[in-house]
Design a protein around this motif. Structure first.
Motif, PDB file in Angstrom:
ATOM      1  N   LEU A  79       0.839  -1.203   0.000  1.00  0.00           N
ATOM      2  CA  LEU A  79       0.000   0.000   0.000  1.00  0.00           C
ATOM      3  C   LEU A  79       0.872   1.252   0.000  1.00  0.00           C
ATOM      4  N   ASP A  80       1.933   1.240   0.777  1.00  0.00           N
ATOM      5  CA  ASP A  80       2.857   2.372   0.788  1.00  0.00           C
ATOM      6  C   ASP A  80       3.472   2.578  -0.594  1.00  0.00           C
ATOM      7  N   ALA A  81       3.809   1.478  -1.255  1.00  0.00           N
ATOM      8  CA  ALA A  81       4.426   1.571  -2.584  1.00  0.00           C
ATOM      9  C   ALA A  81       3.468   2.183  -3.595  1.00  0.00           C
ATOM     10  N   LEU A  82       2.208   1.752  -3.595  1.00  0.00           N
ATOM     11  CA  LEU A  82       1.240   2.293  -4.543  1.00  0.00           C
ATOM     12  C   LEU A  82       0.971   3.769  -4.274  1.00  0.00           C
ATOM     13  N   ILE A  83       0.785   4.125  -3.023  1.00  0.00           N
ATOM     14  CA  ILE A  83       0.545   5.534  -2.673  1.00  0.00           C
ATOM     15  C   ILE A  83       1.756   6.388  -3.058  1.00  0.00           C
ATOM     16  N   SER A  84       2.947   5.864  -2.791  1.00  0.00           N
ATOM     17  CA  SER A  84       4.166   6.600  -3.133  1.00  0.00           C
ATOM     18  C   SER A  84       4.287   6.787  -4.637  1.00  0.00           C
ATOM     19  N   LEU A  85       3.928   5.765  -5.404  1.00  0.00           N
ATOM     20  CA  LEU A  85       4.004   5.856  -6.861  1.00  0.00           C
ATOM     21  C   LEU A  85       3.045   6.923  -7.390  1.00  0.00           C
ATOM     22  N   ALA A 106      -5.747  -2.308  -4.683  1.00  0.00           N
ATOM     23  CA  ALA A 106      -6.500  -1.146  -5.173  1.00  0.00           C
ATOM     24  C   ALA A 106      -7.750  -0.920  -4.335  1.00  0.00           C
ATOM     25  N   GLN A 107      -8.434  -2.002  -3.955  1.00  0.00           N
ATOM     26  CA  GLN A 107      -9.600  -1.864  -3.074  1.00  0.00           C
ATOM     27  C   GLN A 107      -9.210  -1.216  -1.749  1.00  0.00           C
ATOM     28  N   ALA A 108      -8.073  -1.670  -1.186  1.00  0.00           N
ATOM     29  CA  ALA A 108      -7.628  -1.144   0.105  1.00  0.00           C
ATOM     30  C   ALA A 108      -7.349   0.343   0.016  1.00  0.00           C
ATOM     31  N   LEU A 109      -6.739   0.786  -1.082  1.00  0.00           N
ATOM     32  CA  LEU A 109      -6.443   2.208  -1.232  1.00  0.00           C
ATOM     33  C   LEU A 109      -7.732   3.021  -1.308  1.00  0.00           C
ATOM     34  N   VAL A 110      -8.682   2.559  -2.126  1.00  0.00           N
ATOM     35  CA  VAL A 110      -9.946   3.282  -2.281  1.00  0.00           C
ATOM     36  C   VAL A 110     -10.732   3.288  -0.972  1.00  0.00           C
ATOM     37  N   ARG A 111     -10.667   2.200  -0.246  1.00  0.00           N
ATOM     38  CA  ARG A 111     -11.390   2.100   1.032  1.00  0.00           C
ATOM     39  C   ARG A 111     -10.835   3.090   2.050  1.00  0.00           C
ATOM     40  N   ARG A 112      -9.514   3.255   2.052  1.00  0.00           N
ATOM     41  CA  ARG A 112      -8.867   4.140   3.017  1.00  0.00           C
ATOM     42  C   ARG A 112      -8.795   5.589   2.537  1.00  0.00           C
ATOM     43  N   PHE A 113      -8.558   5.760   1.235  1.00  0.00           N
ATOM     44  CA  PHE A 113      -8.395   7.110   0.675  1.00  0.00           C
ATOM     45  C   PHE A 113      -9.248   7.253  -0.589  1.00  0.00           C
ATOM     46  N   ALA A 129     -14.183  -6.402   1.370  1.00  0.00           N
ATOM     47  CA  ALA A 129     -15.123  -6.042   2.426  1.00  0.00           C
ATOM     48  C   ALA A 129     -16.313  -6.991   2.512  1.00  0.00           C
ATOM     49  N   GLY A 130     -16.360  -7.980   1.629  1.00  0.00           N
ATOM     50  CA  GLY A 130     -17.527  -8.851   1.557  1.00  0.00           C
ATOM     51  C   GLY A 130     -17.631  -9.851   2.691  1.00  0.00           C
ATOM     52  N   PRO A 131     -18.819 -10.396   2.911  1.00  0.00           N
ATOM     53  CA  PRO A 131     -19.018 -11.393   3.970  1.00  0.00           C
ATOM     54  C   PRO A 131     -18.288 -12.689   3.642  1.00  0.00           C
ATOM     55  N   LEU A 132     -17.910 -13.422   4.675  1.00  0.00           N
ATOM     56  CA  LEU A 132     -17.227 -14.704   4.511  1.00  0.00           C
ATOM     57  C   LEU A 132     -17.973 -15.786   5.270  1.00  0.00           C
ATOM     58  N   THR A 133     -18.100 -16.944   4.640  1.00  0.00           N
ATOM     59  CA  THR A 133     -18.664 -18.089   5.345  1.00  0.00           C
ATOM     60  C   THR A 133     -17.582 -18.683   6.245  1.00  0.00           C
ATOM     61  N   ALA A 134     -17.984 -19.570   7.129  1.00  0.00           N
ATOM     62  CA  ALA A 134     -17.012 -20.227   8.004  1.00  0.00           C
ATOM     63  C   ALA A 134     -15.994 -21.016   7.178  1.00  0.00           C
ATOM     64  N   ALA A 135     -16.470 -21.653   6.104  1.00  0.00           N
ATOM     65  CA  ALA A 135     -15.567 -22.426   5.241  1.00  0.00           C
ATOM     66  C   ALA A 135     -14.566 -21.510   4.550  1.00  0.00           C
ATOM     67  N   GLU A 136     -15.023 -20.342   4.099  1.00  0.00           N
ATOM     68  CA  GLU A 136     -14.125 -19.396   3.436  1.00  0.00           C
ATOM     69  C   GLU A 136     -13.072 -18.870   4.406  1.00  0.00           C
ATOM     70  N   ARG A 137     -13.465 -18.600   5.636  1.00  0.00           N
ATOM     71  CA  ARG A 137     -12.498 -18.153   6.638  1.00  0.00           C
ATOM     72  C   ARG A 137     -11.423 -19.213   6.878  1.00  0.00           C
ATOM     73  N   LEU A 138     -11.844 -20.471   6.926  1.00  0.00           N
ATOM     74  CA  LEU A 138     -10.898 -21.565   7.151  1.00  0.00           C
ATOM     75  C   LEU A 138      -9.934 -21.696   5.978  1.00  0.00           C
ATOM     76  N   GLY A 201     -22.139  -3.624   4.789  1.00  0.00           N
ATOM     77  CA  GLY A 201     -22.700  -2.357   4.362  1.00  0.00           C
ATOM     78  C   GLY A 201     -21.743  -1.472   3.599  1.00  0.00           C
ATOM     79  N   TYR A 202     -20.431  -1.813   3.575  1.00  0.00           N
ATOM     80  CA  TYR A 202     -19.486  -0.970   2.835  1.00  0.00           C
ATOM     81  C   TYR A 202     -19.759  -1.085   1.338  1.00  0.00           C
ATOM     82  N   ARG A 203     -19.751   0.058   0.659  1.00  0.00           N
ATOM     83  CA  ARG A 203     -19.894   0.093  -0.794  1.00  0.00           C
ATOM     84  C   ARG A 203     -18.814   1.001  -1.359  1.00  0.00           C
ATOM     85  N   SER A 204     -18.371   0.717  -2.559  1.00  0.00           N
ATOM     86  CA  SER A 204     -17.287   1.476  -3.170  1.00  0.00           C
ATOM     87  C   SER A 204     -17.645   2.952  -3.288  1.00  0.00           C
TER      88      SER A 204
END
Length: 267
Positions: A79-85, A106-113, A129-138, A201-204
């Motif tokens: 993230l630092d590299a992309l912001i710096s670029l 890219a999602q992380a940058l837009v979410r934060r800035f 930011a999407g929901p995860l099932t228990a299987a997906e978390r595992l 509830g997060y949306r782009s």
């Protein structure tokens, strides 16, 4: 091939990037885990020919970009590299296009800035930011430890066959994965997973485009991206005959999808 002669040096890494001049809105391509800027060569050329300023780059530890001795790849470093670029090039709210890890980044940058970008196109990447099932978390928890068990000599071939479906795509992926030491790849994979953080509830905050290879079986992308498209009310562009690395499996269709999404974003 896009010439990435530009250099940005910071504490911990050195970035190589290419910057093609254009009068239309700038576009920044960010490759996936273990890949490099070459995966978007065809799409970068097409957008440049359409008049856009186009930037491609190699993330730290990928392609021609390097990590300083003792520095390990992490989500925070990426993230630092992309912001710096973006700052180094003076890019004013570009469209961010990211594949897999690049899409998570890219999602992380837009979410934060959210004010740093004017549009977001995510290619074969899960919904941070999407929901995860228990299987997906595992599965997320077990991903890096499972990869660690695979012998280094076999890892590039296994990853390539999991990433592409055409002979050409598999060959390109295997050759590219083979350039990265296994220990670095495991750090990159851990960073990719760490970007996932459900936020109901997060949306782009910027216009969004989604692209997925029809035969992508990586992680939960095949189920998460359709859910994401429905939640955001956008079209999911599914590319037939393509796996995870759509730009090498189906370059022309990927180029067309990206162009159509950008046109839909408006001037």
């Amino acid at each position: 091939m896009v010439n990435i002669a530009g250099v940005l040096r910071k504490d911990g890494y050195e970035l190589r990037y290419g910057d093609l001049a254009g009068e239309r809105r700038p576009v920044v391509f960010t490759h996936g885990a273990g890949m490099d800027h070459r995966m978007f060569d065809e799409q970068a050329r097409a957008l440049h020919e359409a008049g856009h300023r186009v930037v491609t780059w190699d993330q730290p530890g990928h392609g021609e970009s390097s990590l300083s001795p003792g520095t390990r790849f992490s989500a925070a470093l990426a993230l630092d590299a992309l912001i710096s670029l973006l700052g180094h090039l003076g890019l004013d709210r570009p469209i961010l296009i990211g594949h897999s890890l690049g899409g998570n980044l890219a999602q992380a940058l837009v979410r934060r800035f959210p004010g740093r970008a004017s549009g977001l196109i995510v290619v074969d990447s899960t919904w941070n930011a999407g929901p995860l099932t228990a299987a997906e978390r595992l599965l997320l928890k077990l991903a890096a430890p499972s990869l660690a068990l695979i012998p280094a000599a076999r890892l590039p071939g296994l990853m390539a066959r999991a990433s592409a479906v055409t002979p050409e795509g598999i060959a390109e992926c295997e050759a590219t994965f083979a350039r990265m030491p296994k220990r670095v790849f495991l750090d990159v994979w851990r960073a990719t997973v760490s970007f996932v953080g459900p936020e109901p509830g997060y949306r782009s905050a910027v216009p969004l485009g989604l692209i997925r290879g029809e035969e992508d079986r990586t992680g939960n992308i095949a189920t998460a991206m359709p859910r994401w498209a429905r939640a955001e009310g956008v079209t999911e562009h599914v590319i037939p005959g393509a796996g995870h690395v759509v730009s090498w499996d189906a370059g022309e269709a990927t180029t067309e999808a990206i162009g159509n999404i950008i046109e839909g974003f408006g001037p």
